[in-house]
Design a protein around this motif. Structure first.
Motif: not given
Length: 344
Positions: A269-294
């Motif tokens: 959603a951030l990328e679709a709004s023209g914002l960069r992660c993490p330069e503009d907005v940092s994001v932290v998740g929860f679980d550490d699923s396999d997708l997180a590192s990929q």
């Protein structure tokens, strides 16, 4: 077969239930086993009567007459997310470790998805006699149903947080500390206005929100209620919420998401709004699923000890099958720092 008889305060026998139902003991036995030879109306009547009086199968007595199922049921109640699939990455990882732990004890595993649970769904599942014990993955909004079953049935363990008035044994992560760690990391890295995105009304997620609030309080910072966004685990809910936040001009520079899936939706959603992660907005998740590192950027997230959770769930359950008492367990979590929220 025995149960706690709520009427007389004594152990109820099958003959007692048969007498109340006006049928033979063999009819009661077959009705509770859902035998097709018994008319559906009779089966329903006997099941309802058994539920009213807290009647459940006594495994020790039954095993004198027939072998155990040697099966453990893993049930997923989806009262809050009826469209959620058990192919969810976190579920799949937990199921894999549970299957390993259960098979090592020479038991089979039965997977049950309950998309529309009511207060008695678990009691019906127990009376189906398809398994010798039950692991419930997630409390969802089923705290009442879990308490009802736990009041008369011992081989039952739940993956989730310990709640007030809880009658069942649970194993879960330290969700409060996970929320505090994630939020404190974002604040220490210089982020000042943090979104919380997730279904905060649910057990476990509510504690992650409490950790988010505590981290703000530790730094003397107020929490803006407008930055707490409700979102489902499924569909486009999280994406839509973050897109709306950006398009409406809501100011924020960090996101703590209640799951990795929600975090990855937020990044899209951030990328679709023209914002960069993490330069503009940092994001932290929860679980550490396999997708997180990929993912790109690789996701900073709170790691749940999934192998440890699975081992504790199975250990608690088999101890309860042996008649032992077990208490609820809370396992520690840790923050895994990656590209989506770099260190200060």
């Amino acid at each position: 077969m025995t149960a706690e008889g709520s009427d007389a305060g004594r152990t109820m026998k099958m003959a007692d239930l048969a007498r109340m139902a006006g049928v033979s003991s063999s009819t009661v036995s077959r009705a509770l086993a859902d035998h097709p030879a018994i008319p559906e109306a009779t089966r329903t009547s006997i099941r309802d009567l058994a539920a009213k009086h807290g009647y459940v199968v006594n495994r020790a007595a039954r095993n004198l007459r027939q072998s155990q199922t040697r099966t453990i049921a893993v049930a997923v109640p989806l009262g809050h997310e009826r469209e959620q699939l058990i192919s969810d990455p976190f579920f799949l990882r937990l199921f894999g470790y549970l299957a390993d732990e259960i098979s090592q004890r020479r038991y089979d595993i039965l997977l049950v998805r309950e998309p529309s649970p009511d207060a008695h769904w678990l009691g019906r599942l127990v009376r189906s006699q398809r398994a010798d014990g039950f692991i419930i993955v997630g409390q969802s909004n089923q705290h009442k149903a879990l308490n009802l079953a736990a009041g008369v049935y011992r081989p039952l363990v739940v993956f989730g947080s310990e709640l007030p008035g809880q009658a069942y044994c649970s194993v879960g992560s330290d969700n409060f500390e996970g929320g505090r760690l994630a939020t404190d990391h974002l604040l220490r890295s210089g982020r000042k206005r943090l979104l919380f995105v997730g279904p905060a009304e649910l057990p476990q997620i509510d504690l992650r929100l409490e950790g988010y609030i505590k981290a703000h309080g530790d730094r003397g910072l107020p929490v803006d209620p407008g930055l707490i966004l409700p979102a489902h685990f499924t569909g486009t809910s999280a994406y839509d919420q973050v897109r709306h936040a950006t398009s409406s001009g809501l100011a924020f520079d960090g996101v703590f998401a209640a799951s990795d899936g929600i975090a990855l939706s937020a990044i899209r959603a951030l990328e679709a709004s023209g914002l960069r992660c993490p330069e503009d907005v940092s994001v932290v998740g929860f679980d550490d699923s396999d997708l997180a590192s990929q993912s790109r950027p690789a996701l900073t997230t709170v790691r749940q000890n999934v192998p440890g959770i699975a081992a504790a769930l199975v250990d608690h359950l088999f101890r309860r099958l042996e008649g032992q008492q077990t208490v609820s367990s809370v396992l520690p979590v840790n923050l895994v720092v990656r590209e989506s929220a770099p260190p200060p």
